[in-house]
Design a protein around this motif. Structure first.
Motif, PDB file in Angstrom:
ATOM      1  N   ASN B  12      -1.141   2.298   8.148  1.00 18.48           N
ATOM      2  CA  ASN B  12      -0.784   2.626   6.674  1.00 18.48           C
ATOM      3  C   ASN B  12      -1.078   4.116   6.415  1.00 18.48           C
ATOM      4  O   ASN B  12      -0.338   4.855   5.688  1.00 18.48           O
ATOM      5  CB  ASN B  12      -1.988   1.837   5.883  1.00 18.48           C
ATOM      6  CG  ASN B  12      -1.733   2.343   4.405  1.00 18.48           C
ATOM      7  OD1 ASN B  12      -2.780   2.896   3.764  1.00 18.48           O
ATOM      8  ND2 ASN B  12      -0.838   2.255   3.655  1.00 18.48           N
ATOM      9  N   GLU B  13      -1.718   4.769   7.601  1.00 17.35           N
ATOM     10  CA  GLU B  13      -2.122   6.187   7.404  1.00 17.35           C
ATOM     11  C   GLU B  13      -1.056   7.084   7.407  1.00 17.35           C
ATOM     12  O   GLU B  13      -0.706   8.040   6.475  1.00 17.35           O
ATOM     13  CB  GLU B  13      -3.110   6.581   8.445  1.00 17.35           C
ATOM     14  CG  GLU B  13      -4.751   6.205   8.300  1.00 17.35           C
ATOM     15  CD  GLU B  13      -5.432   6.416   9.573  1.00 17.35           C
ATOM     16  OE1 GLU B  13      -5.385   6.829  10.428  1.00 17.35           O
ATOM     17  OE2 GLU B  13      -6.541   5.868   9.266  1.00 17.35           O
ATOM     18  N   PRO B  14      -0.106   6.928   8.177  1.00 13.45           N
ATOM     19  CA  PRO B  14       1.025   7.720   8.085  1.00 13.45           C
ATOM     20  C   PRO B  14       1.905   7.730   6.947  1.00 13.45           C
ATOM     21  O   PRO B  14       2.381   8.693   6.457  1.00 13.45           O
ATOM     22  CB  PRO B  14       2.111   7.349   9.333  1.00 13.45           C
ATOM     23  CG  PRO B  14       1.339   6.740  10.207  1.00 13.45           C
ATOM     24  CD  PRO B  14       0.110   5.932   9.431  1.00 13.45           C
ATOM     25  N   TYR B  15       1.918   6.557   6.281  1.00 13.99           N
ATOM     26  CA  TYR B  15       2.521   6.372   4.944  1.00 13.99           C
ATOM     27  C   TYR B  15       1.922   7.120   3.853  1.00 13.99           C
ATOM     28  O   TYR B  15       2.474   7.738   2.887  1.00 13.99           O
ATOM     29  CB  TYR B  15       2.784   4.720   4.804  1.00 13.99           C
ATOM     30  CG  TYR B  15       3.615   4.723   3.315  1.00 13.99           C
ATOM     31  CD1 TYR B  15       5.095   4.755   3.607  1.00 13.99           C
ATOM     32  CD2 TYR B  15       3.064   4.435   2.043  1.00 13.99           C
ATOM     33  CE1 TYR B  15       5.842   4.692   2.387  1.00 13.99           C
ATOM     34  CE2 TYR B  15       3.717   4.114   1.074  1.00 13.99           C
ATOM     35  CZ  TYR B  15       5.384   4.154   1.322  1.00 13.99           C
ATOM     36  OH  TYR B  15       6.121   3.853   0.040  1.00 13.99           O
ATOM     37  N   VAL B  16       0.669   7.121   3.948  1.00 13.61           N
ATOM     38  CA  VAL B  16      -0.325   7.732   2.952  1.00 13.61           C
ATOM     39  C   VAL B  16      -0.004   9.237   2.990  1.00 13.61           C
ATOM     40  O   VAL B  16       0.053   9.941   2.076  1.00 13.61           O
ATOM     41  CB  VAL B  16      -1.719   7.362   3.031  1.00 13.61           C
ATOM     42  CG1 VAL B  16      -2.758   8.127   2.411  1.00 13.61           C
ATOM     43  CG2 VAL B  16      -2.041   5.827   2.674  1.00 13.61           C
ATOM     44  N   ALA B  17       0.011   9.660   4.323  1.00  7.12           N
ATOM     45  CA  ALA B  17       0.141  11.135   4.517  1.00  7.12           C
ATOM     46  C   ALA B  17       1.404  11.651   4.029  1.00  7.12           C
ATOM     47  O   ALA B  17       1.518  12.833   3.779  1.00  7.12           O
ATOM     48  CB  ALA B  17      -0.124  11.274   6.107  1.00  7.12           C
ATOM     49  N   GLY B  18       2.415  10.873   4.131  1.00  4.12           N
ATOM     50  CA  GLY B  18       3.627  11.314   3.696  1.00  4.12           C
ATOM     51  C   GLY B  18       4.201  11.013   2.392  1.00  4.12           C
ATOM     52  O   GLY B  18       5.239  10.791   1.971  1.00  4.12           O
ATOM     53  N   PHE B  19       3.205  10.532   1.495  1.00  2.00           N
ATOM     54  CA  PHE B  19       3.319   9.615   0.018  1.00  2.00           C
ATOM     55  C   PHE B  19       4.030  10.756  -0.702  1.00  2.00           C
ATOM     56  O   PHE B  19       4.811  10.156  -1.656  1.00  2.00           O
ATOM     57  CB  PHE B  19       2.059   9.148  -0.329  1.00  2.00           C
ATOM     58  CG  PHE B  19       2.271   8.145  -1.449  1.00  2.00           C
ATOM     59  CD1 PHE B  19       2.721   6.882  -1.211  1.00  2.00           C
ATOM     60  CD2 PHE B  19       1.811   8.746  -2.779  1.00  2.00           C
ATOM     61  CE1 PHE B  19       2.803   6.066  -2.301  1.00  2.00           C
ATOM     62  CE2 PHE B  19       2.055   7.677  -3.775  1.00  2.00           C
ATOM     63  CZ  PHE B  19       2.597   6.531  -3.778  1.00  2.00           C
ATOM     64  N   GLY B  20       3.979  11.882  -0.614  1.00  2.00           N
ATOM     65  CA  GLY B  20       4.545  12.821  -1.513  1.00  2.00           C
ATOM     66  C   GLY B  20       4.166  12.625  -3.144  1.00  2.00           C
ATOM     67  O   GLY B  20       3.401  12.244  -3.435  1.00  2.00           O
ATOM     68  N   ASP B  21       5.346  12.341  -3.900  1.00  2.00           N
ATOM     69  CA  ASP B  21       5.277  12.334  -5.303  1.00  2.00           C
ATOM     70  C   ASP B  21       5.590  11.106  -5.804  1.00  2.00           C
ATOM     71  O   ASP B  21       6.091  10.824  -6.807  1.00  2.00           O
ATOM     72  CB  ASP B  21       6.093  13.283  -5.999  1.00  2.00           C
ATOM     73  CG  ASP B  21       7.748  13.230  -5.552  1.00  2.00           C
ATOM     74  OD1 ASP B  21       7.937  12.194  -4.882  1.00  2.00           O
ATOM     75  OD2 ASP B  21       8.706  13.891  -6.007  1.00  2.00           O
ATOM     76  N   LYS B  22       5.396   9.979  -4.711  1.00  2.00           N
ATOM     77  CA  LYS B  22       5.682   8.629  -5.411  1.00  2.00           C
ATOM     78  C   LYS B  22       4.878   8.113  -6.385  1.00  2.00           C
ATOM     79  O   LYS B  22       5.447   7.092  -6.974  1.00  2.00           O
ATOM     80  CB  LYS B  22       5.760   7.537  -4.059  1.00  2.00           C
ATOM     81  CG  LYS B  22       6.979   8.052  -2.967  1.00  2.00           C
ATOM     82  CD  LYS B  22       7.022   6.857  -1.849  1.00  2.00           C
ATOM     83  CE  LYS B  22       7.555   7.236  -0.658  1.00  2.00           C
ATOM     84  NZ  LYS B  22       7.063   8.131   0.187  1.00  2.00           N
ATOM     85  N   ALA B  23       3.905   8.692  -6.771  1.00  2.00           N
ATOM     86  CA  ALA B  23       2.620   8.255  -7.624  1.00  2.00           C
ATOM     87  C   ALA B  23       3.341   8.499  -9.111  1.00  2.00           C
ATOM     88  O   ALA B  23       3.168   7.735 -10.023  1.00  2.00           O
ATOM     89  CB  ALA B  23       1.649   9.148  -7.699  1.00  2.00           C
ATOM     90  N   SER B  24       4.578   9.086  -9.139  1.00  2.00           N
ATOM     91  CA  SER B  24       5.233   9.233 -10.288  1.00  2.00           C
ATOM     92  C   SER B  24       6.076   8.343 -10.857  1.00  2.00           C
ATOM     93  O   SER B  24       7.009   8.487 -11.658  1.00  2.00           O
ATOM     94  CB  SER B  24       5.893  10.728 -10.371  1.00  2.00           C
ATOM     95  OG  SER B  24       6.712  10.937  -9.437  1.00  2.00           O
TER      96      SER B  24
END
Lengths: 171, 171
Positions: B12-24
């Protein structure tokens, strides 16, 4: 919004161009793994778990409810050899925001007294939940107690956080 | 095979590192679209349809059976505004290879006469199919006739080919 399906063939072209040797993948999942997770649009389980084609069965529905997918889990275990199930629910899930009676009212109001619709929607349990971690624990406990699930199955339960993309084991 | 879940946090770590602005990303799917497809390990619907996080609800089960997911489709339409459903079944599907009675026998033989298991598995329709394109047409026809599905829904049916990654519209 205009229909999206008119774009599918065009959007599929890059994948076809880079398809490589995927035609040789066997039907049984190489990791003997089932992922059960929510249908939520913000989730891309292959991406956030680093899974590639051929690795795992992925079952998705509203909430990531395992109990609702007994049929599919039996097929996966008995015909295709999976022996591990990981259940993922997620923060910000729609299933935390309503009760079954709320959605039944929405459907009945829209149907303006159609008694067929009323009877059909009243028969559906929408399987909402009030506590995220508790809902994961309940699904895992059910999987471990259901007689049709193989007793040797490794079952774990997880939360995916839509705010940072992280997965955290609950049980 | 050792359990896979011990690898999830690392994977999961690479995805978290590249998560960007997906929280919005908002909860409702931006394309107002539901994809119904099979749990098959060889399928990565986000990849082969060029979908990104936030675009569409993705519902997956054994075979990509729409009827088995009425609960989830109602939630998607009534609470989260989707107005289009695309059903995908695929070549080489396991659901083409057995009959419900075959899998019932497998389960009962393994349970060595446990009557609880026998009764429970006899009650399950495994929803297998004999003809791929026909199975897609049946799901589309059902979606168009089911009173709990909004009548204004755009419904299409497709086949995904595991031999070349191509999607083809059936109906």
């Amino acid at each position: 919004m205009s229909p999206q399906h008119t774009e599918f063939v065009k959007r599929n072209e890059p994948y076809v161009a880079g398809f490589g040797d995927k035609a040789s993948l066997p039907m049984p999942p190489s990791k003997k793994l089932i992922i059960v997770t929510c249908m939520d649009a913000r989730l891309d389980p292959a991406a956030h778990l680093g899974l590639k084609e051929g690795d795992a069965h992925v079952i998705r529905n509203a909430g990531g409810n395992a109990k609702d997918e007994l049929r599919s889990i039996i097929v996966s275990q008995r015909l295709l050899g999976t022996r591990e199930i990981a259940v993922f629910h997620h923060t910000g899930c729609g299933m935390l925001t309503f009760a079954s009676d709320d959605i039944r009212s929405i459907v009945k109001d829209a149907a303006k007294g159609d008694t067929t619709v009323s009877a059909r929607v009243d028969a559906i349990d929408f399987l909402e939940f009030k506590d995220l971690e508790e809902s994961v624990k309940e699904d895992v406990a059910w999987l471990k107690s259901e007689p049709l699930i193989l007793p040797e199955t490794t079952v774990t339960g997880w939360v995916y956080d839509v705010n940072d993309g992280k997965v955290t084991q609950v049980v």
